[in-house]
Design a protein around this motif. Sequence first.
Motif, PDB file in Angstrom:
ATOM      1  N   SER A   1      50.320  19.888   3.431  1.00  0.00           N
ATOM      2  CA  SER A   1      49.447  18.739   3.118  1.00  0.00           C
ATOM      3  C   SER A   1      49.871  18.039   1.817  1.00  0.00           C
ATOM      4  O   SER A   1      49.502  16.894   1.568  1.00  0.00           O
ATOM      5  CB  SER A   1      47.991  19.180   3.008  1.00  0.00           C
ATOM      6  OG  SER A   1      47.883  20.227   2.077  1.00  0.00           O
TER       7      SER A   1
ATOM      8  N   VAL B   1      51.350  14.382   1.545  1.00  0.00           N
ATOM      9  CA  VAL B   1      50.615  13.107   1.392  1.00  0.00           C
ATOM     10  C   VAL B   1      50.917  12.470   0.030  1.00  0.00           C
ATOM     11  O   VAL B   1      50.595  11.302  -0.196  1.00  0.00           O
ATOM     12  CB  VAL B   1      49.087  13.271   1.563  1.00  0.00           C
ATOM     13  CG1 VAL B   1      48.766  13.802   2.946  1.00  0.00           C
ATOM     14  CG2 VAL B   1      48.496  14.133   0.464  1.00  0.00           C
TER      15      VAL B   1
ATOM     16  N   THR C   1      50.911   6.920   7.644  1.00  0.00           N
ATOM     17  CA  THR C   1      49.669   6.161   7.781  1.00  0.00           C
ATOM     18  C   THR C   1      49.768   5.215   8.979  1.00  0.00           C
ATOM     19  O   THR C   1      48.816   5.096   9.770  1.00  0.00           O
ATOM     20  CB  THR C   1      49.403   5.357   6.479  1.00  0.00           C
ATOM     21  OG1 THR C   1      49.320   6.280   5.399  1.00  0.00           O
ATOM     22  CG2 THR C   1      48.113   4.568   6.566  1.00  0.00           C
TER      23      THR C   1
ATOM     24  N   VAL D   1      48.739  17.789   9.403  1.00  0.00           N
ATOM     25  CA  VAL D   1      48.032  17.379   8.174  1.00  0.00           C
ATOM     26  C   VAL D   1      46.920  16.405   8.575  1.00  0.00           C
ATOM     27  O   VAL D   1      47.182  15.436   9.306  1.00  0.00           O
ATOM     28  CB  VAL D   1      49.005  16.685   7.177  1.00  0.00           C
ATOM     29  CG1 VAL D   1      48.254  16.180   5.955  1.00  0.00           C
ATOM     30  CG2 VAL D   1      50.102  17.647   6.776  1.00  0.00           C
TER      31      VAL D   1
ATOM     32  N   THR E   1      44.289  13.479   9.135  1.00  0.00           N
ATOM     33  CA  THR E   1      44.447  12.025   8.948  1.00  0.00           C
ATOM     34  C   THR E   1      43.749  11.539   7.674  1.00  0.00           C
ATOM     35  O   THR E   1      44.262  10.688   6.963  1.00  0.00           O
ATOM     36  CB  THR E   1      43.890  11.286  10.179  1.00  0.00           C
ATOM     37  OG1 THR E   1      44.642  11.711  11.319  1.00  0.00           O
ATOM     38  CG2 THR E   1      44.006   9.788  10.029  1.00  0.00           C
ATOM     39  N   GLY E   2      42.586  12.135   7.387  1.00  0.00           N
ATOM     40  CA  GLY E   2      41.856  11.741   6.180  1.00  0.00           C
ATOM     41  C   GLY E   2      42.688  11.970   4.925  1.00  0.00           C
ATOM     42  O   GLY E   2      42.684  11.145   4.003  1.00  0.00           O
ATOM     43  N   LEU E   3      43.424  13.078   4.911  1.00  0.00           N
ATOM     44  CA  LEU E   3      44.276  13.371   3.751  1.00  0.00           C
ATOM     45  C   LEU E   3      45.416  12.354   3.642  1.00  0.00           C
ATOM     46  O   LEU E   3      45.795  11.936   2.544  1.00  0.00           O
ATOM     47  CB  LEU E   3      44.869  14.776   3.874  1.00  0.00           C
ATOM     48  CG  LEU E   3      44.136  15.931   3.202  1.00  0.00           C
ATOM     49  CD1 LEU E   3      44.949  17.218   3.333  1.00  0.00           C
ATOM     50  CD2 LEU E   3      43.891  15.631   1.722  1.00  0.00           C
TER      51      LEU E   3
ATOM     52  N   GLY F   1      44.026   9.321   2.338  1.00  0.00           N
ATOM     53  CA  GLY F   1      43.702   9.565   0.927  1.00  0.00           C
ATOM     54  C   GLY F   1      44.934   9.497   0.047  1.00  0.00           C
ATOM     55  O   GLY F   1      44.906   8.931  -1.054  1.00  0.00           O
ATOM     56  N   GLY F   2      46.051  10.076   0.538  1.00  0.00           N
ATOM     57  CA  GLY F   2      47.310  10.038  -0.220  1.00  0.00           C
ATOM     58  C   GLY F   2      47.792   8.613  -0.420  1.00  0.00           C
ATOM     59  O   GLY F   2      48.214   8.211  -1.518  1.00  0.00           O
TER      60      GLY F   2
END
Lengths: 293, 310
Positions: A229, A232, A242, A263, A265-267, A270-271
């Motif tokens: 993760s 990201v 993305t 990993v 999708t929210g992370l 966020g990255g």
Amino acid sequence: MTAAEIFDRGYRKFDGERAGVGKAVRSVTWHTIRSILGLGRKGRHKVFPVIVAIVAFLPSIGFLALAVLIGDLMEGELQPEYWELFGLPIVAVMLFATLVAPEAIVRDRRDGMLRLYLSTPLTAPTYLAAKFAAVMTSMAIVVAGPALLYLAANTIQGLGPDGFANWLEVAAKLLLSSGIIVVFFAAVSLGAASVTDRRAFASVAVLAALFGVSIVVNISVESVGAPRSLLVLDPLSVPLETAARIFGENSDGFTDFDTGEVVPTGLVYGGTALWIAAGFGVLADRYRRIGAV
Amino acid sequence: MPFVTVISAAGLTMQFGSQRALDSLNLEVPKGVTGLVGANGAGKTTLMSIALGLRPSTSGTITVLGLDPTKDAAQLRSVVGYGPERNVLPEDMPASDFVKHLAEVRGMPKSEARGRASDALWLVGLGEERFRALGTMSTGQRQRVKLAQAIAADPSLVLLDEPTDGLDPVQRDEILALIRQISADYGIDVLLSSHLLEEVERICDNIVALDAGRLVAQGPLASLVGDTTTITAELVEIVERPGAVDAVEERLRAAGLDVRRDLNQLRVTAADQQTSLDAIRDAVAAEQARLRRVVVDRTTLEDLFTEAPA
């Protein structure tokens, strides 16, 4: 008989209405786009933009040629996913972010234009808004241009999305992905470039931000055993990931082959947001310090 | 809104860390050409920055053309032209494009900006050179371009920071004449900063003198510089009239005048110039002394700084 007309009226008072800040921002945006693309400047200033455009459009034009030449054979394995199209001009985007985009702000500090701009109705935030708009518009040509060209070519060849609704959805996702990639690289490029008023150093700063961090993150994940993760935070892969997530897909790099874990999708979002915020933050901080004459 | 003073400040203070760049300035800059004088580091550029709304002051208030530079910055800066001190401009941009672009940014409609840029460049004497790249221009021509961009958008006030920096005497005279002209012919008020007192004395109507952030003097030039009521009389000691200089000095003191002596030079001060001159003439005639020369003392801008309290 021809009516006489006086052209040289000489310096005089202005009685008309003055335009506001919006017009000033548009004027600086257009001026910067011309400067970035080398329009109205000597030939040597057009070299980088032309190289970037060639590198960006070449793959799409190649696929376009293949679609025309071998038609149906393109369908299936040979036909890239739409989100994968952003991986093709990424070299061009990086070249743009490294060599062309910093020119938008570095030059103004070096040749005294920043000082003059800030003595006009523009403020540091509106000045930076104009510069961002100019960089994003110029970058959009090399990011969205090839993808939309490919979509259009596929559609003409009958290889595009099925039905108008699907076509619209793909077009919207392409535009959204393009927008995010453009904002991402514009923010990182201008943020890193703002640390100096020398173009060469600015390019080095952008390179360090993009490639330096990418190398550190990838070594950490692949060799040191840090969680996947952490990718990201890799500025070279997270914007493309993305785009993949926007299309409901994910790339191999963000999947652990041993566990099959992807990993979240929210992370990924966020990255991307973190990088954009960091770019804006550095830029805003730098101009807060140097903004006053 | 009508305004009597172009810039008005009360208790204006600017602090950079432990350094006080401006110290409780109370200013009234009237219309016309005003010289902002002082040595490098006196606070001239800081004052201009605050007047343009580029920096907020640490304390105190300031209004420019009746507007608050911090609250009405955009409105103010559309009617104020600015010529920065730094003599660096975009190298590859033609002068006409440069002036036009800044006129547009200052609010001129696109259709108007091109013509006004051309007019401003003709006014500053660069009509024939207006399509030349700025990088190919001399220092004098660049200073003219900076002046042209400052006036192209028809400002009410122009702030010029060291506009004669780097110029030779002929170029300096020409730029000063242009500055005088834009004020006299077009009614544009000018605040001109300079550390060269002589040039300010030549073209300015008013003076604001700063020293280490403090106000040394302000007011109309005529009231700050010019002839004084002090007359310097230089006498010659001759063999036939020994002690004549002493006698003249005594006569002048006896007449109630303030006399300061330096060898054979007597500096005589009275209520007015004519009284001093008459007294010197009478004393010299009575003592049959020999007079070498009589000079009316003059206050210069330099005196404002040398006589200012430390």
